[in-house]
Design a protein around this motif. Structure first.
Motif, PDB file in Angstrom:
ATOM      1  N   VAL A   1      17.559  32.491   8.729  1.00  0.00           N
ATOM      2  CA  VAL A   1      18.865  32.119   9.254  1.00  0.00           C
ATOM      3  C   VAL A   1      19.930  32.972   8.573  1.00  0.00           C
ATOM      4  O   VAL A   1      20.111  32.890   7.357  1.00  0.00           O
ATOM      5  N   GLU A   2      20.626  33.777   9.383  1.00  0.00           N
ATOM      6  CA  GLU A   2      21.706  34.611   8.847  1.00  0.00           C
ATOM      7  C   GLU A   2      23.036  33.869   8.905  1.00  0.00           C
ATOM      8  O   GLU A   2      23.248  33.024   9.776  1.00  0.00           O
TER       9      GLU A   2
ATOM     10  N   TYR B   1      20.961  41.570  11.720  1.00  0.00           N
ATOM     11  CA  TYR B   1      19.777  40.720  11.701  1.00  0.00           C
ATOM     12  C   TYR B   1      19.024  40.915  10.393  1.00  0.00           C
ATOM     13  O   TYR B   1      18.964  42.031   9.859  1.00  0.00           O
ATOM     14  N   CYS B   2      18.420  39.847   9.920  1.00  0.00           N
ATOM     15  CA  CYS B   2      17.432  40.009   8.856  1.00  0.00           C
ATOM     16  C   CYS B   2      16.051  39.754   9.456  1.00  0.00           C
ATOM     17  O   CYS B   2      15.908  39.030  10.446  1.00  0.00           O
ATOM     18  N   ALA B   3      15.063  40.389   8.854  1.00  0.00           N
ATOM     19  CA  ALA B   3      13.702  40.306   9.372  1.00  0.00           C
ATOM     20  C   ALA B   3      12.725  40.322   8.217  1.00  0.00           C
ATOM     21  O   ALA B   3      13.003  40.903   7.162  1.00  0.00           O
ATOM     22  N   ALA B   4      11.576  39.711   8.436  1.00  0.00           N
ATOM     23  CA  ALA B   4      10.555  39.622   7.396  1.00  0.00           C
ATOM     24  C   ALA B   4       9.281  40.334   7.825  1.00  0.00           C
ATOM     25  O   ALA B   4       8.870  40.249   8.984  1.00  0.00           O
ATOM     26  N   ARG B   5       8.696  41.039   6.865  1.00  0.00           N
ATOM     27  CA  ARG B   5       7.378  41.621   7.076  1.00  0.00           C
ATOM     28  C   ARG B   5       6.446  40.995   6.053  1.00  0.00           C
ATOM     29  O   ARG B   5       6.603  41.205   4.844  1.00  0.00           O
TER      30      ARG B   5
ATOM     31  N   GLY C   1      15.711  36.647  12.348  1.00  0.00           N
ATOM     32  CA  GLY C   1      16.761  35.654  12.473  1.00  0.00           C
ATOM     33  C   GLY C   1      17.489  35.819  13.794  1.00  0.00           C
ATOM     34  O   GLY C   1      17.176  36.725  14.581  1.00  0.00           O
ATOM     35  N   GLN C   2      18.460  34.974  14.003  1.00  0.00           N
ATOM     36  CA  GLN C   2      19.178  34.971  15.274  1.00  0.00           C
ATOM     37  C   GLN C   2      20.310  36.000  15.313  1.00  0.00           C
ATOM     38  O   GLN C   2      20.839  36.298  16.378  1.00  0.00           O
ATOM     39  N   GLY C   3      20.669  36.523  14.160  1.00  0.00           N
ATOM     40  CA  GLY C   3      21.728  37.523  14.088  1.00  0.00           C
ATOM     41  C   GLY C   3      23.080  36.928  13.773  1.00  0.00           C
ATOM     42  O   GLY C   3      23.349  35.760  14.069  1.00  0.00           O
ATOM     43  N   THR C   4      23.934  37.736  13.158  1.00  0.00           N
ATOM     44  CA  THR C   4      25.304  37.329  12.880  1.00  0.00           C
ATOM     45  C   THR C   4      26.232  38.506  13.210  1.00  0.00           C
ATOM     46  O   THR C   4      25.937  39.648  12.859  1.00  0.00           O
ATOM     47  N   GLN C   5      27.306  38.201  13.904  1.00  0.00           N
ATOM     48  CA  GLN C   5      28.211  39.252  14.382  1.00  0.00           C
ATOM     49  C   GLN C   5      29.149  39.678  13.260  1.00  0.00           C
ATOM     50  O   GLN C   5      29.778  38.841  12.597  1.00  0.00           O
ATOM     51  N   VAL C   6      29.256  40.992  13.082  1.00  0.00           N
ATOM     52  CA  VAL C   6      30.240  41.572  12.167  1.00  0.00           C
ATOM     53  C   VAL C   6      31.161  42.463  12.986  1.00  0.00           C
ATOM     54  O   VAL C   6      30.697  43.369  13.679  1.00  0.00           O
TER      55      VAL C   6
END
Length: 125
Positions: A5-6, A95-99, A116-121
């Motif tokens: 969650v971002e 977005y953040c992502a996991a490997r 994650g769902q993303g966060t707008q900047v």
């Protein structure tokens, strides 16, 4: 259940700062690589930075070097992206992502399993 969650995005003026957070659940950060990616309208998703126990911290975007810093708090199971001296061209969904497969960092977004769902900047005056 694996979840990312971002938070922390928003509208900021050029030259300002934001700190994005990526809260992870369902796994611990010691055993995954977490990458930050961004996607601007009409552009492909691109890698910004990554952190893992094996690779340390890596930066993939030359334009962000010296301005962005990735870090993590294992106690909170959260990864951060501190963004300073923001420019209008930094405007994007982040977005953040996991490997999890090998817990190694890669710049290619297709190599990450969870997102994650993303966060707008938005950087604008």
């Amino acid at each position: 259940q694996v979840q990312l969650v971002e938070s922390g995005g928003g509208l900021v003026q050029p030259g300002g700062s934001l700190r994005l957070s990526c809260a992870a659940s369902g796994f611990t950060l010691d055993y995954v690589a977490i990458g930050w990616f961004r996607q601007a309208p009409g552009k492909e998703r691109e890698g910004v930075s990554c952190i893992s126990s094996s690779d340390g911290t890596l930066n993939y975007d030359d334009s962000a070097k010296g301005r962005f810093a990735i870090s993590r708090d294992n106690a909170k199971n959260t990864v951060y992206l501190q963004m300073n001296s923001l420019k209008p061209e930094d405007t994007a969904v982040y977005y953040c992502a996991a490997r999890r497969r090998d817990a190694r960092c890669y710049s290619q977004y297709g190599l990450y399993e969870d997102w994650g769902q993303g966060t707008q900047v938005t950087v604008s005056s």
